[in-house]
Design a protein around this motif. Structure first.
Motif, PDB file in Angstrom:
ATOM      1  N   LEU A  90       0.869  -1.182   0.000  1.00 33.73           N
ATOM      2  CA  LEU A  90       0.000   0.000   0.000  1.00 33.73           C
ATOM      3  C   LEU A  90       0.904   1.229   0.000  1.00 33.73           C
ATOM      4  O   LEU A  90       1.649   1.468   0.953  1.00 33.73           O
ATOM      5  N   ASN A  91       0.867   1.996  -1.094  1.00 36.99           N
ATOM      6  CA  ASN A  91       1.751   3.161  -1.195  1.00 36.99           C
ATOM      7  C   ASN A  91       0.966   4.461  -1.297  1.00 36.99           C
ATOM      8  O   ASN A  91      -0.200   4.462  -1.704  1.00 36.99           O
ATOM      9  N   ALA A  92       1.621   5.550  -0.934  1.00 33.93           N
ATOM     10  CA  ALA A  92       1.014   6.882  -1.034  1.00 33.93           C
ATOM     11  C   ALA A  92       2.099   7.903  -1.329  1.00 33.93           C
ATOM     12  O   ALA A  92       3.267   7.724  -0.965  1.00 33.93           O
ATOM     13  N   ASP A  93       1.708   8.991  -2.000  1.00 34.28           N
ATOM     14  CA  ASP A  93       2.616  10.096  -2.298  1.00 34.28           C
ATOM     15  C   ASP A  93       2.704  10.998  -1.072  1.00 34.28           C
ATOM     16  O   ASP A  93       1.690  11.527  -0.621  1.00 34.28           O
ATOM     17  N   LEU A  94       3.918  11.197  -0.573  1.00 33.73           N
ATOM     18  CA  LEU A  94       4.103  11.949   0.667  1.00 33.73           C
ATOM     19  C   LEU A  94       5.200  13.010   0.504  1.00 33.73           C
ATOM     20  O   LEU A  94       5.912  13.050  -0.489  1.00 33.73           O
ATOM     21  N   GLY A  95       5.292  13.895   1.496  1.00 29.76           N
ATOM     22  CA  GLY A  95       6.298  14.952   1.462  1.00 29.76           C
ATOM     23  C   GLY A  95       6.025  15.973   0.381  1.00 29.76           C
ATOM     24  O   GLY A  95       6.950  16.574  -0.169  1.00 29.76           O
ATOM     25  N   GLU A  96       4.744  16.208   0.074  1.00 25.36           N
ATOM     26  CA  GLU A  96       4.408  17.065  -1.052  1.00 25.36           C
ATOM     27  C   GLU A  96       4.098  18.517  -0.670  1.00 25.36           C
ATOM     28  O   GLU A  96       3.443  19.228  -1.424  1.00 25.36           O
ATOM     29  N   GLY A  97       4.584  18.939   0.463  1.00 29.23           N
ATOM     30  CA  GLY A  97       4.490  20.354   0.802  1.00 29.23           C
ATOM     31  C   GLY A  97       5.671  21.100   0.204  1.00 29.23           C
ATOM     32  O   GLY A  97       6.506  20.549  -0.507  1.00 29.23           O
ATOM     33  N   PHE A  98       5.766  22.397   0.530  1.00 29.28           N
ATOM     34  CA  PHE A  98       6.917  23.188   0.097  1.00 29.28           C
ATOM     35  C   PHE A  98       6.985  24.423   0.975  1.00 29.28           C
ATOM     36  O   PHE A  98       6.031  25.196   1.070  1.00 29.28           O
ATOM     37  N   GLY A  99       8.140  24.596   1.640  1.00 26.62           N
ATOM     38  CA  GLY A  99       8.289  25.737   2.540  1.00 26.62           C
ATOM     39  C   GLY A  99       7.234  25.695   3.642  1.00 26.62           C
ATOM     40  O   GLY A  99       7.071  24.689   4.325  1.00 26.62           O
ATOM     41  N   ILE A 100       6.494  26.806   3.799  1.00 27.11           N
ATOM     42  CA  ILE A 100       5.476  26.858   4.851  1.00 27.11           C
ATOM     43  C   ILE A 100       4.173  26.193   4.418  1.00 27.11           C
ATOM     44  O   ILE A 100       3.244  26.040   5.214  1.00 27.11           O
ATOM     45  N   TRP A 101       4.088  25.799   3.138  1.00 26.71           N
ATOM     46  CA  TRP A 101       2.863  25.196   2.612  1.00 26.71           C
ATOM     47  C   TRP A 101       2.882  23.694   2.871  1.00 26.71           C
ATOM     48  O   TRP A 101       3.855  23.017   2.567  1.00 26.71           O
TER      49      TRP A 101
END
Length: 258
Positions: free
Chosen positions: A7-18
Motif C-alpha cells: 500500500l503506497n502513497a505520495d508523501l512529502g508534497e508540501g513546500f516551505g510553509i505550505w
C-alpha cells in the motif's frame, strides 16, 4: 495461498510553509512512501522529515521523481530532451537516497509522478530516459538497479527489460480507469474517487482478482503488487485507513514489495 499487496502513497508534497496532506497519519497506514524529490513538491527539510518518519515506522522509502514543475505540481506534460530528463531523474534519486541514508534508511524503489508517470507509460523515448537514470544509479549495496513502479500496461516494461531494471506493477484504488487500462485524465469528471468504501472495495478487487471496473463498466486486468492511494486527495487518511482495513479483512497481507 495468501495474497500479498503493498500500500503506497505520495508523501512529502508540501513546500516551505505550505503543507499538503497528513504525512504522519498516512505513514501509520501505508507500507511504502513515495517521497517527493523537490521537483514537483518537497524541499530539503520536508524530505528529511518525511524520510525520518518513514524509517522510524519501517515504511519503505521511494523516490517520486518528476518533471521540473513546482508551479504545476508536476502534472503538466513537458517536452524535455532525453539526456536532460535522465539527468534530472538521476539527480532526484540521488538526493532522496542520500537524505534517507542519513536518517538510517535508503531509497528502495523509484516511482515517477504525475505527468511524467503517464507520459512514460506511452512514450518509449521518455521511458528510456527515466529507466536509464535508474540503471545508472549505483546502489551502494551492489544489489542491482532499483525497481520502478508503473502501470501493468506500460512502455516502461519493455524498455526496462533491455536495461535490466526491475518493474513492479501498480494499480490505483482512487483513480478511474480507461477500458485500455490507463488512468482517466484528472481534468475529466470522476477521474478521482473520494468515497472511502468505494475505494476500499476497488482495492480488494484489485488485490484478490487483479481486475478493476473501468469508466465504461468493462473489467480491466490490473495485475499489480502495489496499490496506491493519493496523499493529496481530500480525506486521504480516511480513505487509506478504509483501504488497509478492507484488505486485511479480506485476508490480504499488506506488506512492502521492496
Amino acid at each position: 495461498m495468501t495474497v500479498v499487496i503493498d500500500l503506497n502513497a505520495d508523501l512529502g508534497e508540501g513546500f516551505g510553509i505550505w503543507r499538503l496532506g497528513d504525512d504522519e497519519a498516512l505513514l501509520d497506514l501505508v507500507t511504502s512512501a513515495n517521497v517527493a524529490c523537490g521537483f514537483h513538491a518537497g524541499d530539503p527539510l520536508i524530505i528529511r522529515r518525511t524520510c525520518a518518519a518513514a524509517v522510524d515506522r519501517g515504511v519503505a522509502v521511494g523516490a517520486q521523481v518528476s518533471y521540473r514543475d513546482l508551479a504545476g505540481f508536476g502534472r503538466r506534460e513537458m517536452e524535455v530532451d532525453p539526456e536532460e530528463l535522465c539527468s534530472d531523474v538521476l539527480y532526484q534519486i540521488a538526493a532522496v537516497d542520500g537524505v534517507a541514508r542519513s536518517m538510517g534508511g535508503r531509497v528502495a524503489y523509484v516511482k515517477p509522478h504525475g505527468a511524467l508517470y503517464n507520459r512514460i507509460c506511452r512514450d518509449p523515448a521518455q521511458a528510456e530516459a527515466v529507466v536509464a537514470a535508474v540503471a545508472d544509479y549505483r546502489v551502494p549495496e551492489g544489489g542491482g538497479p532499483l525497481p520502478v513502479l508503473t502501470l501493468p500496461v506500460s512502455a516502461v516494461r519493455e524498455v526496462a527489460a533491455q536495461y535490466g531494471v526491475p518493474v513492479v506493477g501498480e494499480c490505483f484504488a482512487d483513480r478511474a480507469y480507461t477500458p485500455s487500462g490507463g488512468l482517466v485524465p484528472r481534468r475529466e469528471p470522476g477521474a478521482v474517487l473520494h468515497d472511502p468504501e468505494t475505494v476500499a472495495a476497488r482495492a480488494v478487487l484489485m488485490a484478490r482478482e487483479g481486475v478493476v471496473t473501468a469508466a465504461d463498466g468493462s473489467r480491466v486486468r490490473v495485475d499489480a503488487r502495489s496499490v496506491c492511494v493519493h496523499g493529496d486527495t481530500p480525506g486521504a487518511v480516511r480513505i487509506a485507513a478504509a483501504v488497509r482495513k478492507a484488505l486485511i479483512d479480506a485476508g490480504v497481507s499488506v506488506e512492502p514489495f521492496a
